[in-house]
Design a protein around this motif. Structure first.
Motif, PDB file in Angstrom:
ATOM      1  N   SER A  97      61.830  24.585  70.441  1.00 32.33           N
ATOM      2  CA  SER A  97      60.598  24.411  70.039  1.00 32.33           C
ATOM      3  C   SER A  97      60.431  24.207  68.381  1.00 32.33           C
ATOM      4  O   SER A  97      60.972  24.642  67.601  1.00 32.33           O
ATOM      5  CB  SER A  97      59.417  25.394  70.406  1.00 32.33           C
ATOM      6  OG  SER A  97      59.651  25.912  71.569  1.00 32.33           O
ATOM      7  N   VAL A  98      59.243  23.425  68.015  1.00 29.56           N
ATOM      8  CA  VAL A  98      58.882  23.501  66.545  1.00 29.56           C
ATOM      9  C   VAL A  98      58.396  24.931  66.214  1.00 29.56           C
ATOM     10  O   VAL A  98      57.800  25.614  66.813  1.00 29.56           O
ATOM     11  CB  VAL A  98      57.632  22.673  66.473  1.00 29.56           C
ATOM     12  CG1 VAL A  98      57.183  22.849  64.928  1.00 29.56           C
ATOM     13  CG2 VAL A  98      58.033  21.058  66.660  1.00 29.56           C
ATOM     14  N   ARG A 140      51.899  37.852  58.370  1.00 33.82           N
ATOM     15  CA  ARG A 140      52.075  36.395  58.854  1.00 33.82           C
ATOM     16  C   ARG A 140      52.378  36.121  60.260  1.00 33.82           C
ATOM     17  O   ARG A 140      53.290  35.249  60.726  1.00 33.82           O
ATOM     18  CB  ARG A 140      53.442  35.935  57.692  1.00 33.82           C
ATOM     19  CG  ARG A 140      53.377  36.432  56.385  1.00 33.82           C
ATOM     20  CD  ARG A 140      54.718  36.051  55.798  1.00 33.82           C
ATOM     21  NE  ARG A 140      54.560  34.731  55.324  1.00 33.82           N
ATOM     22  CZ  ARG A 140      54.250  34.423  54.271  1.00 33.82           C
ATOM     23  NH1 ARG A 140      53.417  35.195  53.435  1.00 33.82           N
ATOM     24  NH2 ARG A 140      54.003  33.084  53.921  1.00 33.82           N
ATOM     25  N   THR A 141      51.793  36.681  60.996  1.00 32.92           N
ATOM     26  CA  THR A 141      51.737  36.458  62.660  1.00 32.92           C
ATOM     27  C   THR A 141      50.407  36.321  63.201  1.00 32.92           C
ATOM     28  O   THR A 141      50.044  36.390  64.267  1.00 32.92           O
ATOM     29  CB  THR A 141      52.309  37.652  63.340  1.00 32.92           C
ATOM     30  OG1 THR A 141      51.802  38.691  62.948  1.00 32.92           O
ATOM     31  CG2 THR A 141      53.758  37.925  62.807  1.00 32.92           C
ATOM     32  N   CYS A 142      49.381  35.640  62.269  1.00 32.50           N
ATOM     33  CA  CYS A 142      48.211  34.984  62.815  1.00 32.50           C
ATOM     34  C   CYS A 142      48.045  34.345  63.966  1.00 32.50           C
ATOM     35  O   CYS A 142      47.589  34.329  64.869  1.00 32.50           O
ATOM     36  CB  CYS A 142      47.334  34.520  61.911  1.00 32.50           C
ATOM     37  SG  CYS A 142      47.319  35.011  59.932  1.00 32.50           S
ATOM     38  N   SER A 162      52.388  31.373  60.018  1.00 33.31           N
ATOM     39  CA  SER A 162      51.040  31.473  59.432  1.00 33.31           C
ATOM     40  C   SER A 162      51.033  31.779  57.713  1.00 33.31           C
ATOM     41  O   SER A 162      52.107  32.200  57.122  1.00 33.31           O
ATOM     42  CB  SER A 162      50.128  32.163  60.158  1.00 33.31           C
ATOM     43  OG  SER A 162      50.734  33.516  60.241  1.00 33.31           O
ATOM     44  N   MET A 163      49.990  31.804  57.324  1.00 34.85           N
ATOM     45  CA  MET A 163      49.431  32.146  55.944  1.00 34.85           C
ATOM     46  C   MET A 163      50.387  30.989  55.099  1.00 34.85           C
ATOM     47  O   MET A 163      50.666  29.959  55.566  1.00 34.85           O
ATOM     48  CB  MET A 163      50.030  33.359  55.609  1.00 34.85           C
ATOM     49  CG  MET A 163      49.311  34.520  56.317  1.00 34.85           C
ATOM     50  SD  MET A 163      47.580  34.448  56.463  1.00 34.85           S
ATOM     51  CE  MET A 163      46.863  35.135  54.899  1.00 34.85           C
ATOM     52  N   GLY A 164      50.716  31.274  53.721  1.00 32.34           N
ATOM     53  CA  GLY A 164      50.876  30.119  52.967  1.00 32.34           C
ATOM     54  C   GLY A 164      52.471  30.015  52.764  1.00 32.34           C
ATOM     55  O   GLY A 164      53.133  31.036  53.339  1.00 32.34           O
ATOM     56  N   ASN A 165      52.910  28.935  52.136  1.00 34.95           N
ATOM     57  CA  ASN A 165      54.390  28.925  51.959  1.00 34.95           C
ATOM     58  C   ASN A 165      54.970  30.046  50.728  1.00 34.95           C
ATOM     59  O   ASN A 165      54.682  30.393  50.010  1.00 34.95           O
ATOM     60  CB  ASN A 165      54.366  27.394  50.976  1.00 34.95           C
ATOM     61  CG  ASN A 165      55.886  27.034  50.670  1.00 34.95           C
ATOM     62  OD1 ASN A 165      56.910  27.853  50.529  1.00 34.95           O
ATOM     63  ND2 ASN A 165      56.252  25.699  50.467  1.00 34.95           N
ATOM     64  N   PRO A 166      55.938  30.575  51.812  1.00 30.53           N
ATOM     65  CA  PRO A 166      56.734  31.869  51.009  1.00 30.53           C
ATOM     66  C   PRO A 166      57.791  31.435  50.133  1.00 30.53           C
ATOM     67  O   PRO A 166      58.590  32.361  49.547  1.00 30.53           O
ATOM     68  CB  PRO A 166      57.172  32.660  52.273  1.00 30.53           C
ATOM     69  CG  PRO A 166      57.401  31.645  53.313  1.00 30.53           C
ATOM     70  CD  PRO A 166      56.468  30.389  52.725  1.00 30.53           C
ATOM     71  N   THR A 176      56.382  25.601  60.644  1.00 35.76           N
ATOM     72  CA  THR A 176      56.963  26.235  59.687  1.00 35.76           C
ATOM     73  C   THR A 176      57.539  25.253  58.468  1.00 35.76           C
ATOM     74  O   THR A 176      57.572  25.163  57.348  1.00 35.76           O
ATOM     75  CB  THR A 176      58.245  27.245  60.099  1.00 35.76           C
ATOM     76  OG1 THR A 176      57.454  27.832  60.887  1.00 35.76           O
ATOM     77  CG2 THR A 176      58.669  27.911  58.950  1.00 35.76           C
ATOM     78  N   ARG A 177      58.185  24.073  59.102  1.00 30.95           N
ATOM     79  CA  ARG A 177      59.014  23.091  58.477  1.00 30.95           C
ATOM     80  C   ARG A 177      57.988  22.515  57.520  1.00 30.95           C
ATOM     81  O   ARG A 177      58.066  21.766  56.281  1.00 30.95           O
ATOM     82  CB  ARG A 177      59.968  21.919  59.047  1.00 30.95           C
ATOM     83  CG  ARG A 177      60.771  22.725  59.738  1.00 30.95           C
ATOM     84  CD  ARG A 177      62.151  22.841  59.048  1.00 30.95           C
ATOM     85  NE  ARG A 177      62.774  23.853  59.678  1.00 30.95           N
ATOM     86  CZ  ARG A 177      62.855  25.256  59.410  1.00 30.95           C
ATOM     87  NH1 ARG A 177      62.116  25.752  58.640  1.00 30.95           N
ATOM     88  NH2 ARG A 177      63.735  25.800  60.123  1.00 30.95           N
TER      89      ARG A 177
END
Ligand code: SF4
Ligand code: SF4
Length: 501
Positions: free
Chosen positions: A96-97, A417-419, A101-105, A346-347
């Protein structure tokens, strides 16, 4: 499919001298990390499920718990790092893709931290914001490029519709569905008390929140969820969402499991059906098409509301903004690559888009060079973290900032980061009634009001230090900024000098 065992990312450290086996942690954890072992009569942990949300740590009555990052690492090297290897294992297992969540870390440059602010010393004295007037109010919307007089000789004062903000900040788009009813209630109430605006996001407006309309931006996204005439007329402004910083170029997906009860009614889609927003608006393929939608929305609201067009910060953002400024839109919102989200591949989140600081500087310059800066106000978002970031954004040319992650932190978010899982232990990114009620809107709105009040004081202090007494005088005043550790090209795009110059 066969799984490579990956050691858990976090370890639950329980001090058994302090633990009284009260089972609070077990009841509070929606991820089922903690349990009482009846056999052994002690609490045990399943660390494979821990997301480090810190809920148990915060509520343990005896301070018996801490969560630490595991120091067990895979055989990483400079090229193949721990996270990269784990992601390969996950994808080999699922096909899977990857979602996050949340912003680019990623450790990409945060330009806010490479820009420093000026302060007055001798010739241009600072202003004391406690004793002297200081204006933080801003108006967003089209401004005339020159004053005009009527036949009676008086200056014409009528302006196109404007949004008034008591400080140059708004809460940015977070949909009902991605966040909870109580999170929305907190944002709506706080915006009303503060004299700023919050944003419905693409999920429509719950009937209980129509009363906060004067402080609401109603969003129209490609899925058109919950969009109807009353909705458009309920808000103080309408935002067309063309893109989002966390996932430029792709649409949105709220899983059917979250489309329940009021969320389904508000979005006007059946319970359990996935809410999929297409990547493009299927009626917009050019600036002319965008103009049609801008004017359709104005027509539907008797030309009384400013229209915002929100775009992600991407490579040719200056040219895109130039087109939007000619489309009839009143405000452009630019969302940078660090912007948060309830769920994104994520990508995409980690590799697409550009920093909002660069985008803002390029757009402001382009619109000024073309003589159309007054056609639109500029709002920027995508990880605006503090009053200092707001001041830097305004000095780079923004009229106001959008904040979301900072607002969620004020509500109790611990950035786990698991919204996307829907099991937010803090009652924010969830629709589970037992979790939603953990966020008390009375407390939530009070904390948001506190945060913004603190930021307003800090903005006044920083401006006072510069000898500037209004946001109006700060806007686009790049002489007040200096760069550190930036190369020539970066300084040129930001339009600022290096420290020492
Ligand atoms: S909340 Fe603290 S004291 Fe209670 S069972 Fe969990 S670790 Fe023990
Ligand atoms: S909103 Fe909730 S699930 Fe999302 S990062 Fe914050 S604490 Fe975690």
């Amino acid at each position: 499919m066969g799984v490579e065992f990956i050691y858990p990312e976090f370890e639950v450290v329980r001090n058994y001298d302090r633990c009284i086996a009260c089972r609070v942690c077990e009841r509070q954890c929606a991820n089922d990390v903690h349990a009482l072992s009846v056999e052994r009569g002690v609490m045990i942990s399943d660390e494979t499920k821990c997301v480090d949300c810190q809920r148990c740590v915060s509520l343990c009555p005896t301070r018996a718990l801490k969560i630490v990052k595991s120091d067990c690492t895979l055989r990483e090297n400079a090229n193949w790092q721990n996270d990269t290897i784990k992601e390969i294992y996950k994808q080999a297992n699922s096909g899977s893709v990857l979602l996050s969540s949340m912003g680019n870390p990623k450790p990409l440059p945060v330009y806010w931290d490479k820009i420093l602010i000026n302060a007055s010393q001798v010739t241009n004295p600072p202003i004391d914001p406690l004793r002297e007037p200081m204006e933080t109010q801003v108006f967003l919307g089209k401004k005339p490029s020159q004053t005009e007089r009527g036949k009676d000789g008086k200056i014409k004062c009528e302006l196109p519709p404007q949004i008034s903000l008591s400080l140059p900040v708004m809460f940015s788009a977070m949909s009902y569905g991605s966040i909870s009813y109580n999170a929305h209630a907190s944002l709506a109430r706080a915006a009303t008390e503060l004299g700023i605006l919050y944003n419905t996001g693409e999920g429509g407006l719950h009937e209980d929140f129509y009363k906060y309309g004067k402080n609401t931006v109603v969003q129209v996204a490609s899925g058109r969820f919950g969009v109807h005439e009353d909705y458009l007329n309920a808000g103080a402004a309408i935002e067309i969402k063309m893109g989002q910083g966390a996932k430029p170029g792709i649409g949105g997906h709220l899983p059917g499991a979250k489309i329940v009860g009021d969320v389904s009614r508000t979005r006007m889609i059946p319970e359990g059906s996935d809410a999929i927003s297409p990547a493009p608006h299927h009626d917009i393929y050019s600036i002319e098409d965008l103009r049609q939608l801008v004017f359709s929305l104005k027509e539907a609201t008797q030309y009384k509301k400013p229209v915002i067009v929100k775009v992600a910060a991407v490579h040719n953002i200056a040219a895109i903004a130039s087109g939007i400024a000619r489309s009839g839109a009143d405000i452009i919102a630019i969302d940078g690559f660090r912007g948060g989200t309830g769920a994104a591949p994520t990508r995409i989140r980690d590799n697409v888009g550009i920093p909002v600081e660069m985008a803002l500087a390029a757009v402001d310059k382009r619109l000024r060079d073309e003589g159309i800066r007054g056609n639109v106000s500029l709002v920027v978002g995508g990880s605006v973290r503090s009053a200092a970031d707001v001041v830097k954004a305004v000095a780079l040319g923004a009229d106001a900032c959008y904040v979301a992650t900072a607002a969620l932190l004020a509500l109790g978010c611990h950035l786990c980061r698991t919204c996307q899982s829907g099991r937010c232990n803090w009652g924010i990114a969830t629709q589970r009634p037992d979790l939603v009620k953990r966020l008390n809107p009375d407390i939530g709105s009070a904390r948001l009001v506190n945060l913004m009040t603190a930021w307003r004081h800090e903005i006044m202090e920083i401006m006072g230090g510069m000898g500037i007494n209004s946001i109006e005088a700060l806007r686009g005043n790049r002489l007040m900024l200096r760069g550190v550790g930036l190369n020539e090209k970066e300084l040129e795009i930001l339009g600022i000098s290096h420290a020492g110059e």
